[in-house]
Design an enzyme around this catalytic site. Structure first.
Site, PDB file in Angstrom:
ATOM      1  N   SER A  16      67.632  43.879   6.497  1.00 48.12           N
ATOM      2  CA  SER A  16      67.691  44.751   7.667  1.00 48.12           C
ATOM      3  C   SER A  16      67.286  46.191   7.324  1.00 48.12           C
ATOM      4  O   SER A  16      66.225  46.396   6.744  1.00 48.12           O
ATOM      5  CB  SER A  16      69.103  44.659   8.254  1.00 48.12           C
ATOM      6  OG  SER A  16      69.066  44.977   9.601  1.00 48.12           O
ATOM      7  N   HIS A  53      70.187  37.094  12.648  1.00 47.96           N
ATOM      8  CA  HIS A  53      69.942  38.225  11.761  1.00 47.96           C
ATOM      9  C   HIS A  53      71.010  38.213  10.660  1.00 47.96           C
ATOM     10  O   HIS A  53      72.176  38.492  10.919  1.00 47.96           O
ATOM     11  CB  HIS A  53      70.077  39.484  12.630  1.00 47.96           C
ATOM     12  CG  HIS A  53      69.779  40.763  11.933  1.00 47.96           C
ATOM     13  ND1 HIS A  53      68.504  41.138  11.586  1.00 47.96           N
ATOM     14  CD2 HIS A  53      70.591  41.772  11.525  1.00 47.96           C
ATOM     15  CE1 HIS A  53      68.543  42.326  11.010  1.00 47.96           C
ATOM     16  NE2 HIS A  53      69.801  42.727  10.944  1.00 47.96           N
TER      17      HIS A  53
HETATM   18  C1  GTR Z   1      70.042  47.736  13.887  1.00 49.12           C
HETATM   19  C2  GTR Z   1      68.738  48.458  13.823  1.00 49.12           C
HETATM   20  C3  GTR Z   1      67.762  47.649  13.028  1.00 49.12           C
HETATM   21  C4  GTR Z   1      68.341  47.107  11.761  1.00 49.12           C
HETATM   22  C5  GTR Z   1      69.819  46.752  11.834  1.00 49.12           C
HETATM   23  C6  GTR Z   1      70.573  46.651  10.510  1.00 49.12           C
HETATM   24  O1  GTR Z   1      70.976  48.369  14.687  1.00 49.12           O
HETATM   25  O2  GTR Z   1      68.296  48.667  15.138  1.00 49.12           O
HETATM   26  O3  GTR Z   1      66.609  48.419  12.804  1.00 49.12           O
HETATM   27  O4  GTR Z   1      68.130  47.977  10.714  1.00 49.12           O
HETATM   28  O5  GTR Z   1      70.535  47.659  12.582  1.00 49.12           O
HETATM   29  O6  GTR Z   1      70.282  47.341   9.556  1.00 49.12           O
HETATM   30  O7  GTR Z   1      71.528  45.876  10.493  1.00 49.12           O
END
Ligand code: GTR
Length: 438
Positions: free
Chosen positions: A276, A417
Site C-alpha cells: 500500500s 487490499h
Molecule cells: C489509503 C490510501 C491509499 C493507500 C492506503 C494504505 O487510504 O488512499 O493510497 O496507500 O491508504 O496505505 O493503506
C-alpha cells in the site's frame, strides 16, 4: 493540518492552514468506459525529443532525467546518507524457537537468529533512530532477505516476547495502542502479514522496521521525524522538499546501509518490498537506490504502481487532499491535471530496470486500480528489453492467480487490499527465480 468541519449538500468544507476552501465530494470512478483517453510520456524519448536507442543513453541521459523529474514533481528531494550514521546491535539470539519442529517442517528451521539493531540517524542517542528487527534462517552462510517497513511496530509482526515494544507515535485505532503508544496487547497484531515460518523455511530472512520511526504518518507541517532533524528550520520549505513517502524510502536506504555491514546477510540479494503506501515507498526506494537487487510493490495504487492518467479509483487530487504530507508540494500542481505530469508511474517501474520488479494487485482493491498497476508494469517493458532482459512476458492482464514470472513480474489474486500469504509465496518464488543464482 486539515480538518473536515462540515458536510453541505455534497460539498465538504475543509479548514486549510490559512484559508477556507470548498471541495466537491470525491466520487471515485470504477467504470472502465469512463477512463479518460490519455497518452503516456515515452520512457525512451528524452525531454528534448531524442530517441533512446541504447543502454548507454538510457543509463547516462534518460534514467537520470526521469529520476530528477520524480524528485521535482512527485516525491521530493531527500538528503543523502547522513555523515554520522551509527548502528547499535542491541539484541542477538541465534537460537530463537519461533517455530517448534513438526513432522513436515524442514530440519534446521525451528531455531532461527533474531537480531535487533538501532540505526541512529544523527549519531546521537537523543536524535531520530530506526529499530530494525531481523529474523534469519541459520544456514551457515549469508542469506538473502526481504526488507520491508511495517505499519504497526516491529512487535506486531509476531508474538515473540524478545521483540522490543515500539515507543514511537502510533495510530490509536490499531489493536493494543493506547494514547498513540503501543502496549503489550499489540504484540503479534499484524502477524498475518508476516508468515515468517514459510519465508525462513525457504531460505530467506525478513528485515523490518516501523515506518513511524522514520516519519510519523500525519500532517504536522514536517516538524517531526526525519524532516525535523534534517531540514533547515530557518529556511522556507522548497516546493520539491521531501514528503513522507520520500522520507520512508530514505529510511529504507539507511536500513540498507546497515545490511551492507552485516555478515549474516547477503547484501547483494536484498529485495525491498512494501504494501500500500509502503508499496509506493518501496518502489521509490528501489528506483533510486540500486543496491536493492529486487523490488516488490504490493497493492501500491495511486502514486505507486497505478498509472495516474487513468484516474480510476484514487486520483492525484484525492491523494493530495487526503494525505497532504505524502508527496512534495509540486505534485499538487497536477491535481485534476494528470495529463500535464512529465512522468507517469510506468517510468517509476522503468527506473528499476534491469533489476527484477514485481507488481501485485488484489481483485477487490479497485481503489488501487489493479488494471492501472498492471499497465504501468507493462509499459516499463520497452526499457527492460532495451537493457537485455525478457521484460514482461505477457501483453494482456493475466487471470486471477496466474502469476507472471518474467523480469517484470505481476499477479492479481482474489480478495481484498492486504499483504496475504499468497502474495508472499509468489514473492519467494520470484526471488528463487531471479535472485537465486547471484
Ligand atoms: C489509503 C490510501 C491509499 C493507500 C492506503 C494504505 O487510504 O488512499 O493510497 O496507500 O491508504 O496505505 O493503506
Amino acid at each position: 493540518m486539515r480538518r473536515i468541519v462540515a458536510w453541505l449538500g455534497g460539498v465538504v468544507l475543509v479548514v486549510g492552514q490559512a484559508a477556507w476552501a470548498a471541495q466537491p465530494e470525491f466520487k471515485p470512478n470504477y467504470d472502465e468506459s469512463k477512463v479518460p483517453a490519455y497518452e503516456l510520456p515515452d520512457p525512451l524519448v528524452t525531454r528534448d525529443g531524442r530517441p533512446v536507442a541504447d543502454a548507454r543513453t538510457w543509463r547516462e541521459v534518460r534514467r537520470p532525467e526521469i529520476l530528477e523529474l520524480f524528485r521535482t514533481h512527485v516525491y521530493g528531494r531527500a538528503p543523502g546518507r547522513p555523515a554520522k550514521l551509527t548502528f547499535d546491535v542491541f539484541d542477538l539470539d541465534r537460537a530463537v524457537e519461533l517455530f517448534p519442529a513438526t513432522a513436515t517442517r524442514p530440519a534446521g528451521i525451528a531455531h532461527v537468529t533474531r537480531k535487533q539493531v538501532t540505526i541512529r540517524l544523527t549519531g546521537q542517542a537523543d536524535g531520530p533512530s530506526i529499530d530494525l528487527l531481523m529474523y534469519l534462517p541459520n544456514l551457515g552462510r549469508p542469506v538473502p532477505v526481504f526488507l520491508l517497513l511495517n505499519f504497526a511496530g516491529n512487535h506486531a509482526v509476531c508474538t515473540d516476547p524478545g521483540i522490543r515494544l515500539s515507543r514511537s507515535w502510533m495510530r490509536s485505532s490499531y489493536p493494543g495502542v493506547v494514547d498513540n503508544r503501543a502496549t503489550e496487547a499489540s504484540r503479534g497484531s499484524a502477524a498475518s502479514r508476516f508468515p515468517l515460518d514459510q519465508i525462513l523455511a525457504r531460505g530467506y530472512g525478513v528485515v523490518t522496521a516501523y515506518y513511524g520511526d522514520i516519519d510519523p504518518d500525519f500532517d504536522d507541517g514536517f516538524k517531526n521525524g526525519v524532516h525535523g532533524a534534517f531540514d533547515r528550520p530557518d529556511a522556507p520549505r522548497p516546493p520539491d522538499a521531501w514528503g513522507s513517502i520520500a522520507a520512508w524510502a530514505w529510511g529504507l536506504s539507511r536500513a540498507m546501509d546497515y545490511l551492507e555491514t552485516d555478515p549474516d546477510v547477503d547484501s547483494r540479494r536484498v529485495a525491498v518490498l512494501g504494501h500500500s503506501r509502503l508499496g509506493k515507498t518501496a518502489l521509490w526506494a528501489g528506483a533510486q537506490d540500486e543496491r536493492f537487487a529486487m523490488v516488490i510493490s504490493n497493492n501500491s495504487g495511486c502514486g505507486g504502481a497505478a498509472l495516474s492518467r487513468r484516474c480510476f479509483g484514487e486520483t492525484v487530487t484525492r491523494i493530495n487532499q487526503h494525505f497532504p504530507h505524502w508527496f512534495c508540494e509540486n505534485f499538487k500542481r497536477y491535481n485534476d491535471r494528470e495529463s500535464e505530469l512529465p512522468v507517469d508511474q510506468h517510468m517509476l517501474i522503468a527506473l528499476i530496470a534491469p533489476r527484477p520488479v514485481y507488481v501485485a494487485s488484489a481483485e477487490e482493491d479497485r481503489w488501487a486500480d489493479p488494471k492501472g498497476e498492471f499497465l504501468s508494469a507493462r509499459h516499463a517493458d520497452p526499457v527492460y528489453r532495451l537493457l537485455g532482459t525478457d521484460g514482461m512476458a505477457v501483453s494482456d492482464m493475466p487471470e486471477l492467480g496466474q502469476p507472471v514470472m518474467s523480469t517484470i513480474g505481476y499477479h492479481i489474486r482474489p480478495g481484498k487490499h492486504d499483504l496475504a500469504l499468497y502474495d508472499w509465496q509468489r514473492y519467494v518464488d520470484f526471488a528463487d527465480k531471479h535472485l537465486g543464482k547471484r
